[in-house]
Every structure is written in C-alpha cells, then in structure tokens.
Design an enzyme around this catalytic site. Structure first.
Site, mmCIF file in Angstrom:
data_model
loop_
_atom_site.group_PDB
_atom_site.id
_atom_site.type_symbol
_atom_site.label_atom_id
_atom_site.label_comp_id
_atom_site.label_asym_id
_atom_site.label_seq_id
_atom_site.Cartn_x
_atom_site.Cartn_y
_atom_site.Cartn_z
ATOM 1 N N HIS A 76 0.832 -1.200 0.000
ATOM 2 C CA HIS A 76 0.000 0.000 0.000
ATOM 3 C C HIS A 76 0.865 1.248 0.000
ATOM 4 C CE1 HIS A 76 -2.506 3.031 2.427
ATOM 5 N NE2 HIS A 76 -3.079 2.957 1.245
ATOM 6 N N SER A 77 0.606 2.173 -0.923
ATOM 7 C CA SER A 77 1.240 3.491 -0.913
ATOM 8 C C SER A 77 2.771 3.371 -0.983
ATOM 9 C CB SER A 77 0.759 4.258 0.323
ATOM 10 O OG SER A 77 1.006 5.633 0.216
ATOM 11 N N TYR A 78 3.472 3.847 0.056
ATOM 12 C CA TYR A 78 4.932 3.653 0.128
ATOM 13 C C TYR A 78 5.306 2.180 -0.008
ATOM 14 C CZ TYR A 78 9.221 2.659 2.810
ATOM 15 O OH TYR A 78 10.427 2.153 3.250
ATOM 16 N N HIS A 220 -7.717 6.799 0.165
ATOM 17 C CA HIS A 220 -6.430 6.165 -0.106
ATOM 18 C C HIS A 220 -6.254 4.847 0.647
ATOM 19 C CE1 HIS A 220 -2.216 5.781 -0.959
ATOM 20 N NE2 HIS A 220 -1.830 6.084 0.267
#
Length: 238
Positions: A76-78, A220
């Site tokens: 997820h994300s980073y 997000h």
C-alpha cells in the site's frame, strides 16, 4: 490455498490490514501482515537510520524465515516501493504483485522523485520542524483526513500513526528488472481523495500496460474503506 504478505504504507502498521487478513484467513488462505521497522507496534525502534533498504529487508526476512513461496505480495502506498524491491530480489518466490494505491518505481527513483512536488516539499518541511534528536530525520504523520479515511476509522488512524523515517522517502531504489518476471500484476486505485492523487498516473499506466486494474470509490486507505472489495480482488489474485 494462497499465501499473502500484505505490506502497509508510511505512518502505518500491519494493524491496518486486520479486516482483510481475517477475511482471507476465513477463506482458508495464509496471511502475513508484517509491521515495518519503526512503525506500529515496532515504533519503539524508530531511528533516523531507517531507510527503504531496512524495510525491504524486513519483508525479505519474513519470506525467508517463514519459508514462503508462491506469494501474493501486496503493498500500500509507500509499500509499493518495498514490494518492487522485494520482488526484484526474489522473483521466483512471488506469484503476483498487488499495488494498493501505491507507487511503482523504476530503477534509481526515490519516493520523493515520484510524489507530487508540493507533497514532497510539505513532508520535508514537516521533518524539519520535528524537535529534538530526530529533527530532520522523521516525518510526522499527516491527519487521516489528508488521505480521505472514512469517519469511523479516522480517529484510530490518527491515534496509531507513527512518524515515518525520512530515509525511506529519499533513498533511491536499485532494481535489476527481475521483478518484471513476476507473472501477474494488479493495481487498486482509490478514486476519492480531497486533493490531487499522486497514484492516479500509476493506475492509468497499469491499465495501459494491460494489468488487472480496479478503481474503487473510496479514499487512499482501501483496506479500511473497502475491505470486502479488496478481499475479493486478492482472493482471485493467485
């Protein structure tokens, strides 16, 4: 049945995946939700020395010491930075890569190279304002509202979010290209964000390259906002 390793994003922890992990386990799958060094229940290990390599090693060691193979590896994300480097190191162990509203780096890029410049500057400014020994070395977490987290989960996200080591954002990834040998790639994009999303271009690129791609009407943190939908997608990922 399938083995999943779910990697959280910045300011997070394995706790964010609890609902999705529970749902997958009820379907008979094996699920690991490791927390990266310095985050979540490992926040007591926070240090200015932590960088992307530290977190890649965290996940490589889970796969090594648990003797895993055929892994569906989600980030997820980073966490997209982390899973790309892991898959590049051990592509033979990975059955599928799932980018959950995540960055997709190329060799020589850092997260700050990929993020919207205004976001990068804001995070640098926040790191510079940290008092004490960690001044300039960690980034305090933005409020949950910044990521469009739903009202029910936002207070818990704000309470548990831990500072993110700056080194994770500025270290440039080193890739051989072996990660491209992973047979399946999937992208999940949360379309509802109260600001410009740095992830929409990655979603559009994934679609253009023929990946399985899903746009979900949520913020997000897809695993919090749409756990049922995310579980369904992961269940079919292997």
């Amino acid at each position: 049945m399938t083995t999943y390793v779910l990697v959280h994003g910045a300011w997070g922890g394995g706790w964010k995946y609890a609902r999705v992990a529970d749902a997958l386990r009820k379907r008979g799958h094996t699920v690991f939700t490791p927390t990266l060094t310095g985050q979540g229940e490992r926040s007591h290990l926070l240090s200015g020395d932590i960088n992307l390599t530290t977190h890649v090693t965290d996940i490589l060691n889970v796969i090594r010491y648990e003797d895993l193979s055929g892994v569906v590896l989600a980030g997820h994300s980073y966490g997209g930075m982390v899973i790309t480097a892991v898959a590049d190191a051990i592509p033979e162990k990975i059955a599928a890569l799932v980018y959950v509203d995540a960055f997709i780096p190329e060799d020589g890029q850092s997260l700050f190279d990929l993020n919207i410049p205004a976001n990068t500057q804001m995070f640098m400014d926040r790191a510079g304002a940290v008092p004490g020994a960690l001044a300039g070395l960690v980034i305090p977490p933005p409020p949950a509202a910044y990521f469009g987290v739903n009202a029910k989960d936002a207070p818990r996200v704000d309470a548990l979010a831990a500072p993110q080591p700056l080194g994770c954002m500025i270290e440039k990834i080193r890739l051989t290209g072996a990660y491209r040998n992973v047979p399946k790639r999937i992208y999940l994009h949360g379309t509802v964000l109260p600001r410009e999303s740095p992830f929409k271009p990655f979603y559009e690129r994934a679609k253009a390259e023929g990946w399985e791609a899903h746009a979900l009407a949520c913020g997000h943190d897809i695993m919090l906002d749409k756990p049922e939908e995310m579980t369904e997608i992961l269940d079919k990922a292997a």
